[in-house]
Scaffold this motif. Structure first.
Motif, mmCIF file in Angstrom:
data_model
loop_
_atom_site.group_PDB
_atom_site.id
_atom_site.type_symbol
_atom_site.label_atom_id
_atom_site.label_comp_id
_atom_site.label_asym_id
_atom_site.label_seq_id
_atom_site.Cartn_x
_atom_site.Cartn_y
_atom_site.Cartn_z
ATOM 1 N N CYS A 33 14.657 -2.286 -3.055
ATOM 2 C CA CYS A 33 15.273 -1.962 -1.767
ATOM 3 C C CYS A 33 14.267 -2.134 -0.639
ATOM 4 C CB CYS A 33 15.796 -0.520 -1.765
ATOM 5 S SG CYS A 33 14.496 0.731 -1.556
ATOM 6 N N ILE A 34 14.819 -2.177 0.558
ATOM 7 C CA ILE A 34 14.025 -2.019 1.779
ATOM 8 C C ILE A 34 14.756 -0.989 2.621
ATOM 9 C CG2 ILE A 34 12.830 -3.115 3.699
ATOM 10 C CD1 ILE A 34 13.402 -5.824 2.448
ATOM 11 N N THR A 35 14.059 0.084 2.997
ATOM 12 C CA THR A 35 14.698 1.121 3.803
ATOM 13 C C THR A 35 14.845 0.645 5.248
ATOM 14 O OG1 THR A 35 12.635 2.202 4.438
ATOM 15 C CG2 THR A 35 13.626 2.884 2.363
ATOM 16 N N SER A 36 15.772 1.278 5.949
ATOM 17 C CA SER A 36 16.022 0.876 7.333
ATOM 18 C C SER A 36 15.688 1.972 8.332
ATOM 19 C CB SER A 36 17.486 0.483 7.498
ATOM 20 O OG SER A 36 18.324 1.549 7.066
ATOM 21 N N LEU A 37 15.833 3.215 7.908
ATOM 22 C CA LEU A 37 15.581 4.360 8.774
ATOM 23 C C LEU A 37 14.767 5.395 8.003
ATOM 24 C CD1 LEU A 37 19.202 4.814 10.224
ATOM 25 C CD2 LEU A 37 17.256 3.738 11.375
ATOM 26 N N LEU A 44 10.623 12.566 2.949
ATOM 27 C CA LEU A 44 10.586 11.629 4.072
ATOM 28 C C LEU A 44 9.923 10.323 3.640
ATOM 29 C CD1 LEU A 44 11.068 10.953 7.057
ATOM 30 C CD2 LEU A 44 8.797 11.887 7.557
ATOM 31 N N VAL A 45 10.659 9.266 3.772
ATOM 32 C CA VAL A 45 10.140 7.915 3.543
ATOM 33 C C VAL A 45 10.298 7.150 4.851
ATOM 34 C CG1 VAL A 45 10.475 5.765 2.264
ATOM 35 C CG2 VAL A 45 10.727 7.963 1.101
ATOM 36 N N GLU A 46 9.257 6.453 5.246
ATOM 37 C CA GLU A 46 9.299 5.738 6.519
ATOM 38 C C GLU A 46 10.262 4.553 6.455
ATOM 39 O OE1 GLU A 46 7.915 6.765 9.234
ATOM 40 O OE2 GLU A 46 6.928 8.446 8.245
ATOM 41 N N ASP A 69 0.824 -1.203 0.000
ATOM 42 C CA ASP A 69 0.000 0.000 0.000
ATOM 43 C C ASP A 69 0.864 1.261 0.000
ATOM 44 O OD1 ASP A 69 1.047 -0.094 2.538
ATOM 45 O OD2 ASP A 69 -0.858 0.103 3.594
ATOM 46 N N GLY A 70 2.030 1.173 -0.649
ATOM 47 C CA GLY A 70 2.969 2.290 -0.638
ATOM 48 C C GLY A 70 2.454 3.508 -1.382
ATOM 49 N N PRO A 71 3.084 4.677 -1.144
ATOM 50 C CA PRO A 71 2.591 5.936 -1.721
ATOM 51 C C PRO A 71 2.703 6.014 -3.239
ATOM 52 C CG PRO A 71 4.710 6.241 -0.627
ATOM 53 C CD PRO A 71 4.242 4.874 -0.267
ATOM 54 N N ASP A 72 3.579 5.194 -3.846
ATOM 55 C CA ASP A 72 3.751 5.248 -5.300
ATOM 56 C C ASP A 72 3.081 4.082 -6.014
ATOM 57 O OD1 ASP A 72 5.481 7.604 -5.379
ATOM 58 O OD2 ASP A 72 6.956 6.327 -4.379
ATOM 59 N N GLY A 88 13.900 8.759 6.133
ATOM 60 C CA GLY A 88 14.788 9.705 5.474
ATOM 61 C C GLY A 88 14.313 10.032 4.073
ATOM 62 N N PRO A 89 15.021 10.939 3.371
ATOM 63 C CA PRO A 89 14.641 11.303 2.011
ATOM 64 C C PRO A 89 15.007 10.198 1.027
ATOM 65 C CG PRO A 89 16.674 12.404 2.638
ATOM 66 C CD PRO A 89 16.190 11.679 3.854
ATOM 67 N N SER A 90 14.292 10.153 -0.097
ATOM 68 C CA SER A 90 14.590 9.136 -1.107
ATOM 69 C C SER A 90 13.873 9.467 -2.408
ATOM 70 C CB SER A 90 14.147 7.751 -0.623
ATOM 71 O OG SER A 90 14.371 6.777 -1.637
ATOM 72 N N GLY A 91 14.533 9.148 -3.522
ATOM 73 C CA GLY A 91 13.914 9.312 -4.820
ATOM 74 C C GLY A 91 13.385 8.015 -5.402
ATOM 75 N N TRP A 92 13.484 6.929 -4.638
ATOM 76 C CA TRP A 92 12.948 5.653 -5.106
ATOM 77 C C TRP A 92 11.418 5.695 -5.084
ATOM 78 C CZ3 TRP A 92 16.099 0.728 -4.940
ATOM 79 C CH2 TRP A 92 17.468 1.010 -4.881
ATOM 80 N N ARG A 93 10.807 4.760 -5.791
ATOM 81 C CA ARG A 93 9.342 4.645 -5.789
ATOM 82 C C ARG A 93 8.954 3.533 -4.827
ATOM 83 N NH1 ARG A 93 7.402 7.191 -10.694
ATOM 84 N NH2 ARG A 93 9.178 7.764 -12.011
#
Length: 232
Positions: free
Chosen positions: A168-172, A154-156, A95-98, A174-179
């Motif tokens: 990818c899987i984020t860990s913290l 900000l990406v959770e 259910d991600g934002p993109d 922060g900003p990001s340009g990934w979808r």
């Protein structure tokens, strides 16, 4: 043949090839494991990446030229096929934002896109960018998509994303340009754990879809210290 270059006055980089490829990454991991199991005296730390291994050393114990010779010799004896990989099956709530925009770009329904993503066989090529951030190879070709023109501020943490041909899987946070198409209840980085980063370079991952309610329940179990990624 590997290429070994100085990286400052107390490190060398062992490069196996150019590009992103599972076979190249297996060579990197094999050398990393070899140095962990049979250390070269004076080597202090190793950091694997997509196609190279950064090797830090103590100049008071070993000279760079000597280390280079020993690393080159060690690289010739590697047997990547004998390097065991850990395998995990990771829950994802898609259910991600993109998700909706990406599904429209691919002329797919969100459910079909989620299914296609979950059918991939992923490999952790490296940990980087932030502590525990997992860069994954193995994204199905049909899902490859350029990053956003304007990065999100900000990406959770624990978000599941796509950037070009990578996943990818984020860990913290922060900003990001990934979808970002989903989120996992798995905590990728916890400084209080014996091994703070959950994944290691070389791990193999598959995903399976869960509902938002399932995600919430699994997150509670994870917060209580339970293992919620299935180790295969």
């Amino acid at each position: 043949m590997v290429r070994i270059s100085p990286a400052g006055d107390s490190a060398v980089t062992v490069e196996f090839a150019d590009g992103i490829d599972d076979a190249i990454n297996r060579d990197v991991i094999a050398l990393d494991r070899s140095l962990a199991e049979t250390p070269i005296p004076g080597v202090r730390e190793t950091i694997p990446s997509y196609r190279s291994l950064l090797v830090f050393y103590d100049p008071a114990r070993i000279r760079g030229a000597s280390l280079t010779e020993r690393l080159a010799a060690r690289a010739q004896t590697l047997k990547p096929e004998e390097t065991p990989a850990r395998r995990f099956c990771v829950p994802v709530c898609y259910d991600g934002p993109d998700m909706d925009e990406l599904a429209a770009l691919k002329a797919m329904t969100p459910a079909a896109l989620a299914a296609a993503h979950a059918e991939g066989h992923y490999r952790v090529h490296m940990i980087g960018f932030a502590p525990g951030f997992a860069y994954l190879g193995g994204l199905p070709e049909q899902l490859a998509t350029p990053r956003l023109d304007v990065p999100r501020q900000l990406v959770e943490a624990s978000s599941v994303g796509i950037g070009g041909a990578q996943a990818c899987i984020t860990s913290l946070p922060g900003p990001s340009g990934w979808r970002y198409i989903g989120r996992t209840p798995l905590t990728l980085f916890d400084a209080g754990r014996k091994e703070p980063a959950f994944f290691r370079a070389g791990d193999l991952i598959s995903f399976f879809a869960v509902t938002a309610d399932d995600h919430a329940a699994l997150a509670r179990r994870a917060a209580a210290g339970e293992m919620i990624a299935e180790a295969l």
